[in-house]
Design a protein around this motif. Structure first.
Motif, PDB file in Angstrom:
ATOM      1  N   ALA A  70       6.837   4.688   4.129  1.00 12.06           N
ATOM      2  CA  ALA A  70       6.071   3.433   4.023  1.00 12.06           C
ATOM      3  C   ALA A  70       5.147   3.322   5.225  1.00 12.06           C
ATOM      4  CB  ALA A  70       7.007   2.236   3.967  1.00 12.06           C
ATOM      5  N   ARG A  71       3.925   2.922   4.969  1.00  8.95           N
ATOM      6  CA  ARG A  71       2.944   2.809   6.061  1.00  8.95           C
ATOM      7  C   ARG A  71       1.927   1.737   5.725  1.00  8.95           C
ATOM      8  NH1 ARG A  71       2.701   6.270   1.530  1.00  8.95           N
ATOM      9  NH2 ARG A  71       0.610   7.125   1.257  1.00  8.95           N
ATOM     10  N   PRO A  72       1.262   1.200   6.766  1.00 14.41           N
ATOM     11  CA  PRO A  72       0.213   0.211   6.508  1.00 14.41           C
ATOM     12  C   PRO A  72      -0.876   0.830   5.635  1.00 14.41           C
ATOM     13  CG  PRO A  72       0.802   0.230   8.835  1.00 14.41           C
ATOM     14  CD  PRO A  72       1.483   1.415   8.202  1.00 14.41           C
ATOM     15  N   SER A  73      -1.421   0.024   4.747  1.00 21.30           N
ATOM     16  CA  SER A  73      -2.442   0.551   3.839  1.00 21.30           C
ATOM     17  C   SER A  73      -3.839   0.491   4.436  1.00 21.30           C
ATOM     18  CB  SER A  73      -2.408  -0.219   2.517  1.00 21.30           C
ATOM     19  OG  SER A  73      -2.590  -1.602   2.756  1.00 21.30           O
ATOM     20  N   ARG A  74      -4.000  -0.276   5.487  1.00 19.49           N
ATOM     21  CA  ARG A  74      -5.346  -0.405   6.070  1.00 19.49           C
ATOM     22  C   ARG A  74      -5.706   0.864   6.841  1.00 19.49           C
ATOM     23  NH1 ARG A  74      -1.952  -3.071   9.649  1.00 19.49           N
ATOM     24  NH2 ARG A  74      -2.338  -2.701  11.864  1.00 19.49           N
ATOM     25  N   ALA A  75      -6.990   0.999   7.117  1.00 16.72           N
ATOM     26  CA  ALA A  75      -7.451   2.169   7.866  1.00 16.72           C
ATOM     27  C   ALA A  75      -6.984   2.055   9.314  1.00 16.72           C
ATOM     28  CB  ALA A  75      -8.967   2.261   7.800  1.00 16.72           C
ATOM     29  N   GLY A  76      -6.756   3.182   9.931  1.00 21.58           N
ATOM     30  CA  GLY A  76      -6.374   3.155  11.340  1.00 21.58           C
ATOM     31  C   GLY A  76      -5.354   4.219  11.666  1.00 21.58           C
ATOM     32  N   LYS A  77      -5.035   4.306  12.940  1.00 21.24           N
ATOM     33  CA  LYS A  77      -4.005   5.227  13.409  1.00 21.24           C
ATOM     34  C   LYS A  77      -2.754   4.423  13.763  1.00 21.24           C
ATOM     35  CE  LYS A  77      -6.646   8.963  13.482  1.00 21.24           C
ATOM     36  NZ  LYS A  77      -6.415  10.114  12.567  1.00 21.24           N
ATOM     37  N   TYR A 123       0.916 -10.540   6.714  1.00 18.39           N
ATOM     38  CA  TYR A 123       0.769 -10.206   5.305  1.00 18.39           C
ATOM     39  C   TYR A 123      -0.131  -8.998   5.100  1.00 18.39           C
ATOM     40  CZ  TYR A 123       2.540 -14.913   5.381  1.00 18.39           C
ATOM     41  OH  TYR A 123       3.281 -16.025   5.665  1.00 18.39           O
ATOM     42  N   GLN A 124      -0.002  -8.021   5.997  1.00 12.77           N
ATOM     43  CA  GLN A 124      -0.794  -6.821   5.796  1.00 12.77           C
ATOM     44  C   GLN A 124      -0.202  -6.002   4.662  1.00 12.77           C
ATOM     45  OE1 GLN A 124      -0.243  -3.694   8.840  1.00 12.77           O
ATOM     46  NE2 GLN A 124       0.923  -5.238   9.919  1.00 12.77           N
ATOM     47  N   GLY A 125      -1.082  -5.255   4.001  1.00 13.07           N
ATOM     48  CA  GLY A 125      -0.626  -4.423   2.900  1.00 13.07           C
ATOM     49  C   GLY A 125       0.072  -3.178   3.382  1.00 13.07           C
ATOM     50  N   LEU A 126       0.842  -2.621   2.501  1.00 17.36           N
ATOM     51  CA  LEU A 126       1.485  -1.350   2.836  1.00 17.36           C
ATOM     52  C   LEU A 126       1.632  -0.522   1.568  1.00 17.36           C
ATOM     53  CD1 LEU A 126       4.735  -1.435   1.866  1.00 17.36           C
ATOM     54  CD2 LEU A 126       4.890  -2.937   3.828  1.00 17.36           C
ATOM     55  N   ILE A 127       1.799   0.741   1.770  1.00 13.69           N
ATOM     56  CA  ILE A 127       2.047   1.677   0.676  1.00 13.69           C
ATOM     57  C   ILE A 127       3.415   2.287   0.914  1.00 13.69           C
ATOM     58  CG2 ILE A 127       1.291   3.797  -0.477  1.00 13.69           C
ATOM     59  CD1 ILE A 127      -1.533   3.210   0.669  1.00 13.69           C
ATOM     60  N   ALA A 128       4.232   2.293  -0.107  1.00 13.17           N
ATOM     61  CA  ALA A 128       5.581   2.856   0.029  1.00 13.17           C
ATOM     62  C   ALA A 128       5.884   3.736  -1.167  1.00 13.17           C
ATOM     63  CB  ALA A 128       6.613   1.741   0.137  1.00 13.17           C
ATOM     64  N   GLU A 129       6.448   4.876  -0.904  1.00 14.98           N
ATOM     65  CA  GLU A 129       6.743   5.802  -1.989  1.00 14.98           C
ATOM     66  C   GLU A 129       7.782   6.820  -1.543  1.00 14.98           C
ATOM     67  OE1 GLU A 129       3.230   8.178  -2.786  1.00 14.98           O
ATOM     68  OE2 GLU A 129       2.616   7.921  -0.711  1.00 14.98           O
ATOM     69  N   THR A 130       8.376   7.480  -2.512  1.00 16.43           N
ATOM     70  CA  THR A 130       9.279   8.582  -2.217  1.00 16.43           C
ATOM     71  C   THR A 130       8.458   9.870  -2.174  1.00 16.43           C
ATOM     72  OG1 THR A 130      11.084   7.447  -3.336  1.00 16.43           O
ATOM     73  CG2 THR A 130      11.359   9.804  -2.966  1.00 16.43           C
ATOM     74  N   ILE A 131       8.629  10.614  -1.106  1.00 16.53           N
ATOM     75  CA  ILE A 131       7.846  11.836  -0.926  1.00 16.53           C
ATOM     76  C   ILE A 131       8.784  13.026  -0.678  1.00 16.53           C
ATOM     77  CG2 ILE A 131       5.785  10.659  -0.108  1.00 16.53           C
ATOM     78  CD1 ILE A 131       8.023  12.374   2.420  1.00 16.53           C
ATOM     79  N   GLU A 132       8.238  14.196  -0.707  1.00  8.80           N
ATOM     80  CA  GLU A 132       9.015  15.391  -0.367  1.00  8.80           C
ATOM     81  C   GLU A 132       8.689  15.801   1.065  1.00  8.80           C
ATOM     82  OE1 GLU A 132       9.752  19.154  -2.980  1.00  8.80           O
ATOM     83  OE2 GLU A 132       8.081  19.645  -1.629  1.00  8.80           O
ATOM     84  N   PHE A 133       9.708  16.093   1.833  1.00  9.45           N
ATOM     85  CA  PHE A 133       9.482  16.589   3.188  1.00  9.45           C
ATOM     86  C   PHE A 133      10.287  17.870   3.382  1.00  9.45           C
ATOM     87  CE2 PHE A 133      13.221  15.840   6.031  1.00  9.45           C
ATOM     88  CZ  PHE A 133      14.100  15.383   5.065  1.00  9.45           C
ATOM     89  N   THR A 134       9.972  18.572   4.441  1.00  4.46           N
ATOM     90  CA  THR A 134      10.673  19.825   4.729  1.00  4.46           C
ATOM     91  C   THR A 134      11.671  19.586   5.848  1.00  4.46           C
ATOM     92  OG1 THR A 134       8.710  21.075   4.103  1.00  4.46           O
ATOM     93  CG2 THR A 134      10.401  22.243   5.362  1.00  4.46           C
ATOM     94  N   GLY A 135      12.937  19.775   5.534  1.00  2.00           N
ATOM     95  CA  GLY A 135      13.990  19.495   6.497  1.00  2.00           C
ATOM     96  C   GLY A 135      14.539  20.744   7.152  1.00  2.00           C
ATOM     97  N   HIS A 136      15.763  20.637   7.588  1.00  2.00           N
ATOM     98  CA  HIS A 136      16.445  21.728   8.290  1.00  2.00           C
ATOM     99  C   HIS A 136      16.420  23.014   7.462  1.00  2.00           C
ATOM    100  CE1 HIS A 136      19.192  23.308  11.248  1.00  2.00           C
ATOM    101  NE2 HIS A 136      20.100  23.600  10.329  1.00  2.00           N
ATOM    102  N   ASN A 137      16.188  24.118   8.117  1.00  2.00           N
ATOM    103  CA  ASN A 137      16.168  25.436   7.465  1.00  2.00           C
ATOM    104  C   ASN A 137      15.103  25.555   6.389  1.00  2.00           C
ATOM    105  OD1 ASN A 137      18.117  26.765   8.928  1.00  2.00           O
ATOM    106  ND2 ASN A 137      19.794  26.219   7.552  1.00  2.00           N
ATOM    107  N   GLY A 138      14.093  24.695   6.428  1.00  2.00           N
ATOM    108  CA  GLY A 138      13.037  24.758   5.424  1.00  2.00           C
ATOM    109  C   GLY A 138      13.417  24.153   4.091  1.00  2.00           C
TER     110      GLY A 138
END
Lengths: 105, 251
Positions: free
Chosen positions: B27-34, B4-19
């Protein structure tokens, strides 16, 4: 199978979906693949679109293989029955006209 | 992992093919860490709810996961309609998908929570894409191929300008470990395709593990597609995937 296969049928007509207006269509994209929504492993999918209008909006169906085969059969049956009925009507129309024309002389 | 760890999920902008700038679900765990990363490649029908939910599932298990919308160039709209337009146009080009995946991996590695390791994972046509991406993009640290079809191509008519070469032809370039999951009742890839892919991996001395499931066909993880879903096989498959990722993506 996640294919990219699409059969394109050119057509003339209109289509509408629930809560949408009638729109003209000129193309049906037909494919047999995993459906997006229907609970079927594979589905015969048809997207009715108008490429002349940009092709962005569609009226779509996803039906089972058996449904597709029955639909083909019923389309052919409807066309055959319609052709026969129209031929009879046309013959009657011509006959009536000939009677009317004859009565004029 | 703690449950039951927390997570953060959202729609983001990324840079794809040809810029090109596109949208992705992240989506990623919300706790601190790598955390290790996963680039999740969607399947042919589109950037649908199941792909979005699977992105969160991976985050729940401790992986910073990004699912790029591979059809973002087609514009906005319901994912199924966008997917239909892409299909009508013959699909997306292999080089473009590879470029988008590389951009998504770069996004993950640029985040402060990244441990530097990134896997590529895909389902169905996305499994094929994932295989191809591992061949063409050496920055990936692991490959998860879930029933990717057309890795082996017998009919040359299936090759075209967008998909000019069968991915199996590039197998020698794969540098990372591989896990493959397949249903024995699948039509594409069928048993012969899977056997031939495995034979090529073996011949080239690649680090791989293949798992074949009886009583399962295509897309047997996908609970949103009732006829395809196989609960028992999916549960076992996910265990194997997580064991593989944990083994190969630890920093």
């Amino acid at each position: 199978m996640c294919s990219y296969i699409v059969e394109k049928a050119k057509m003339t007509g209109t289509a509408k979906g629930p809560d949408s207006a009638w729109r003209r269509i000129d193309t049906a994209n037909v494919y047999y693949d995993h459906p997006y929504e229907a609970h079927l492993d594979h589905a015969l999918c048809v997207d009715f679109i108008c490429e002349a209008d940009g092709g962005r909006d569609r009226v779509a169906i996803e039906i089972s293989r058996e449904s597709a085969l029955e639909l083909i059969e019923k389309i052919q049956a409807a066309l055959a029955a319609g052709d026969a009925a129209h031929a009879t009507a046309a013959a009657c129309s011509v006959a009536a006209s000939q009677t009317e024309i004859a009565s004029l002389f | 992992m703690s449950y039951y760890q927390g997570l953060i999920a959202e729609t983001i902008e990324f840079t794809g093919h040809n810029g090109d700038k596109g949208e992705a679900y992240y989506a990623r765990p919300s706790r601190a860490g790598k955390f290790p990363g996963v680039v999740l490649i969607m399947h042919m029908p589109g950037w649908d709810e199941w792909i979005i939910e699977t992105t969160r599932k991976l985050a729940h298990h401790g992986f910073a996961t990004i699912a790029p919308h591979l059809y973002f160039r087609e514009g906005s709209g319901p994912p199924d309609d966008v997917g239909a337009r892409v299909r009508a146009a013959g699909g997306v080009a292999d080089d473009q998908v590879v470029g988008d995946a590389k951009g998504a991996a770069a996004y993950l590695r640029a985040q402060p929570n990244a441990n530097g390791k990134v896997a590529v994972m895909g389902f169905c046509s996305g499994g094929r894409h994932a295989y191809l991406i591992a061949c063409k993009a050496p920055e990936f640290d692991a490959l998860v191929d879930c029933w990717g079809g057309n890795v082996v191509v017998d009919d040359p008519k299936l090759l075209n300008a967008k998909r000019p070469v069968a991915p199996i032809e590039f197998t020698a370039n794969i540098k990372c470990p591989i896990i493959g999951l397949f249903g024995n009742d699948d039509e594409n890839p069928n048993r012969d395709h899977v056997n031939r892919t495995e034979a090529e991996l073996k011949r080239l001395g690649k680090n791989y593990e293949f798992h074949r499931y009886d009583g399962a066909g295509h897309a047997f993880f996908n609970y949103s597609r009732g006829p395809a879903y196989r609960a028992e096989q999916a549960a076992d498959g996910w265990k194997k995937v997580f064991a593989f990722l944990n083994k190969n993506l630890s920093a």
